[in-house]
Design a protein around this motif. Sequence first.
Motif, short mmCIF file in Angstrom:
data_model
loop_
_atom_site.label_atom_id
_atom_site.label_comp_id
_atom_site.label_asym_id
_atom_site.label_seq_id
_atom_site.Cartn_x
_atom_site.Cartn_y
_atom_site.Cartn_z
N GLU A 116 -11.70 30.75 -95.92
CA GLU A 116 -12.72 30.07 -95.14
C GLU A 116 -12.29 29.77 -93.71
OE1 GLU A 116 -13.91 26.73 -97.48
OE2 GLU A 116 -14.56 28.02 -99.14
N GLN A 174 -16.96 39.86 -97.12
CA GLN A 174 -18.02 38.89 -97.42
C GLN A 174 -18.01 38.56 -98.90
OE1 GLN A 174 -21.33 41.30 -96.17
NE2 GLN A 174 -21.66 40.03 -94.36
N HIS A 220 -15.38 36.24 -99.87
CA HIS A 220 -15.64 34.92 -99.29
C HIS A 220 -16.78 34.21 -100.03
CE1 HIS A 220 -17.97 32.44 -96.38
NE2 HIS A 220 -16.78 31.98 -96.07
N SER A 221 -17.90 34.94 -100.21
CA SER A 221 -19.07 34.32 -100.86
C SER A 221 -19.91 35.40 -101.51
CB SER A 221 -19.88 33.52 -99.84
OG SER A 221 -20.10 34.27 -98.67
N ILE A 222 -20.87 35.93 -100.76
CA ILE A 222 -21.68 37.03 -101.29
C ILE A 222 -21.84 38.07 -100.19
CG2 ILE A 222 -23.02 35.66 -102.94
CD1 ILE A 222 -25.24 35.62 -100.78
N ASP A 246 -23.63 40.74 -97.67
CA ASP A 246 -24.91 40.76 -96.97
C ASP A 246 -24.87 41.95 -96.02
OD1 ASP A 246 -26.94 40.47 -95.08
OD2 ASP A 246 -26.94 38.28 -95.26
N GLU A 297 -26.00 41.62 -92.29
CA GLU A 297 -25.07 40.87 -91.45
C GLU A 297 -23.83 41.72 -91.13
OE1 GLU A 297 -23.92 37.13 -93.29
OE2 GLU A 297 -22.17 37.12 -91.97
N ILE A 309 -15.89 38.38 -89.85
CA ILE A 309 -17.21 38.32 -90.50
C ILE A 309 -17.48 36.96 -91.13
CG2 ILE A 309 -16.49 39.22 -92.77
CD1 ILE A 309 -19.75 40.09 -90.96
N ASN A 310 -16.42 36.26 -91.55
CA ASN A 310 -16.65 34.97 -92.21
C ASN A 310 -16.47 33.79 -91.25
OD1 ASN A 310 -17.22 36.18 -94.71
ND2 ASN A 310 -15.03 36.47 -95.08
N ASN A 311 -16.63 34.06 -89.96
CA ASN A 311 -16.54 33.03 -88.93
C ASN A 311 -15.30 32.16 -89.05
OD1 ASN A 311 -19.78 32.98 -89.91
ND2 ASN A 311 -19.34 33.58 -87.81
N ARG A 338 -23.94 28.89 -89.18
CA ARG A 338 -23.28 30.18 -89.15
C ARG A 338 -23.65 31.00 -90.38
NH1 ARG A 338 -17.11 29.02 -87.61
NH2 ARG A 338 -17.36 29.01 -85.34
N SER A 348 -21.83 32.83 -92.23
CA SER A 348 -20.88 32.71 -93.35
C SER A 348 -21.13 31.44 -94.13
CB SER A 348 -19.45 32.74 -92.84
OG SER A 348 -19.22 31.64 -92.00
N ARG A 393 -24.05 32.13 -96.38
CA ARG A 393 -23.65 32.89 -97.58
C ARG A 393 -22.95 31.99 -98.58
NH1 ARG A 393 -19.83 36.28 -96.13
NH2 ARG A 393 -20.12 36.43 -93.88
N MET A 394 -22.09 31.12 -98.07
CA MET A 394 -21.34 30.25 -98.96
C MET A 394 -22.29 29.31 -99.69
SD MET A 394 -17.62 29.35 -97.82
CE MET A 394 -17.74 27.80 -97.03
N ARG A 407 -24.05 31.23 -102.35
CA ARG A 407 -23.13 31.46 -103.46
C ARG A 407 -22.98 30.21 -104.32
NH1 ARG A 407 -18.27 34.33 -104.51
NH2 ARG A 407 -17.49 33.48 -106.47
N ARG A 444 -26.03 29.65 -106.37
CA ARG A 444 -26.11 30.63 -107.47
C ARG A 444 -25.18 30.26 -108.60
NH1 ARG A 444 -26.04 36.68 -105.02
NH2 ARG A 444 -28.00 36.53 -103.88
#
Lengths: 222, 462
Positions: free
Chosen positions: A81, A106, A109-111, A113, A116, A152-154, B283, B285, B288-289, B292, B295
């Motif tokens: 993160e 991505q 990290h999470s999902i 996309d 993006e 990509i995940n800032n 942001r 990201s 997305r978090m 997630r 979900r």
Amino acid sequence: MSFITIEKVSKEYATTRALNGVDCTIGSGEWVNIMGPSGSGKSTLLNILGGLDRPTEGIVTINSTDINRLSEDELARFRRETIGFVFQQSHLIPYLDATENVMLAQYFHSIPDRGEAEEALKRVGLGHRLRHRPAELSGGEQQRVGIARALINNPNLLLADEPTGNLDRSNTRNILELLKELHAQEKFTVVVVTHDPFVSQWARRVISMEDGRIIRDEPVRS
Amino acid sequence: MSRFVLEALFIGAKEGVKLSFCTLLVFSLLSGRERLPLKRSVIAGLLVVFLASFLLLTLPVTFEMREIIVRMIGYVFGIFFFLSIGALFHESGTDIIGPFRSVGGKRVLQIPILLVLTIGYFAPDMAGSALFIADLASMAQAPMPVFLASGLGFVLFIAGTAALGRKVQPVFPRLFGLPQVLLTLALIKLLAGGIRGFAELTLIPAVQAGLMKLVHDVIHQTFVMILVPDHPVLSTTTWNFVGFLFRETAGLWLSLILLVTPLVLFVIKHFREPLRYPGSIDRPSQRRMFIRSIRDQRLLKSLPVLFFLAVIIMTWFSQQDAPGVSLYLPDPKPVAADGDALNIPIQSPTEDLRDGAIHKFSLLIRDEQVRLLIMKKPDGTLTACLDACEICPPDGYGQSREHVVCLYCKTPIPFDTVGKPGGCNPIPLPTVVTDKEVRLTMKDISEKWVLVKSGASKTTVK
Ligand SMILES: Nc1ncnc2c1ncn2[C@@H]1O[C@H](COP(=O)(O)OP(=O)(O)OP(=O)(O)O)[C@@H](O)[C@H]1O
Ligand SMILES: [Mg+2]
């Protein structure tokens, strides 16, 4: 308050002392280069900053978190993160195309996309290479994919170990100009390890190392 | 070790596991200092339940009281099931408590509600089990070991479950919100709510019977009141069609659908619910978090629901005896009329009409065999009917538990509704019941028999 604080950090291997009492602070949004001869401990320090390695002694605080106190799970989450990595080799997955390589980051990290990821590739100038696999990309292009993936995940912190080590002068310039542009937009903190003085032009501050110690720490005159 | 001691040990253990696990589950919702009063309320409820169960053992308990206890367990299942469905839908965005929301949040109300729910949930099982253990004790040569065994099983398994539960309790909050806890409590009641020792572990057959009766009654009443036209031919066709709906398997399916549909709807709705992003997300990201985490949360919180569905669907049909196989079919006993009067003794050396079984009699009317059916209804009264209905060929009825089952169309008819006119119900006969006998008249019987015979229309339909 500084973004990174390194206090009395040492790293010992069986036969060598790669780091020998390093002290240093880096502010939020800074761009710092670490220079020094081969074997001086630059990569070791960067890996410790990125939580890829743990110091034998000393404390590393990033964004108010003492990263050595984190469990493996917490550290992995923290890395995911907060930190983006760029290496000399871009370490792209050969059977995935450029977009999918970014989506993989991505995913961890999470999902994922896709939209993006494609947007990020366009921002590094690869809008016309979205479906290319690494083998179909030049070294400079691969490194751009690597940068898109790292950002990509800032992340708040970008760590780069010889990011232009495999590139010629003009590609080096392009990559660093790109990073400079992204840095200006996103305001993350940058630490670049290099032994190439040419790369120092883009930094605001250069830390020089020798034998596991910091021997000089000075701003770059522009 | 005698069989009784073993069974008592088992019942004690079962109640112990239930009590311990359910309490842990509820406490996982009530963690934190500010919820301490609520925890105390649950504990107070449990104490009341213990006291009540012990007191019950000292009282003379009638058969009716036992029946009430069994019914209560079923109702408690129903209440928790419906509460959980309400809570599930409420949590996934359908505001169903509306103006009561602010009231529900008040501590003053939560404490007594929790107390009542705790007592309501545990009391019937504990009381029922206590009574059953008392029965076992009275059957055993020495009652003491039976009581001791149940107590031992109870205490040991409370402790064991609590110790194990503490290990898994940290994951409870991720899996169980209030609705999931309510649903799990309902499921535990359903799977382990039987209070007749080895003979009846689960409540599933009882709930099935209850639901099937509900389904049956609803269909029956609907067709009687609204849909069946008075035309003889049309009426018969309709009732033949309705007979299909009354069949045992149809009832089983419908009752399953009744249980499962709200949960399936919830799962679908739950996953389809649009995301509302908090304002702090800027942001990609972070977005997305957020997706997630929602979900993951949705998946985890639907696991108990999916588990419930899986268990219900797996057990639903395996619990049912094969219909028709276990039908009780007594031979009709020939009787003769004395002029117009037909008097059948309630008690004879060979049978007692009040024993809960169906009793069949046959007599000749104008060279034709006519069969009668006499049985005790749940309200205790005796009822007499023709062993035939208005719509099927007069094949008559068999008995399966608390139903009579039409041998022709396989419709199970609960004892409660036997004697109601219409449909595939046995045709009721005007009856006078005295201390000693059931009195019928030949005039009534032959008049009603004409209804069965008026099946000229029936033959054309079939
Ligand atoms: N895993 C290891 N085991 C033992 N010694 C190691 C290990 N990793 C690094 N070292 C030693 O630590 C010292 C510092 O290494 P490091 O990789 O940090 O140097 P560097 O400054 O990055 O050099 P380069 O510019 O060549 O990349 C070296 O002497 C190296 O041999
Ligand atoms: Mg190196």
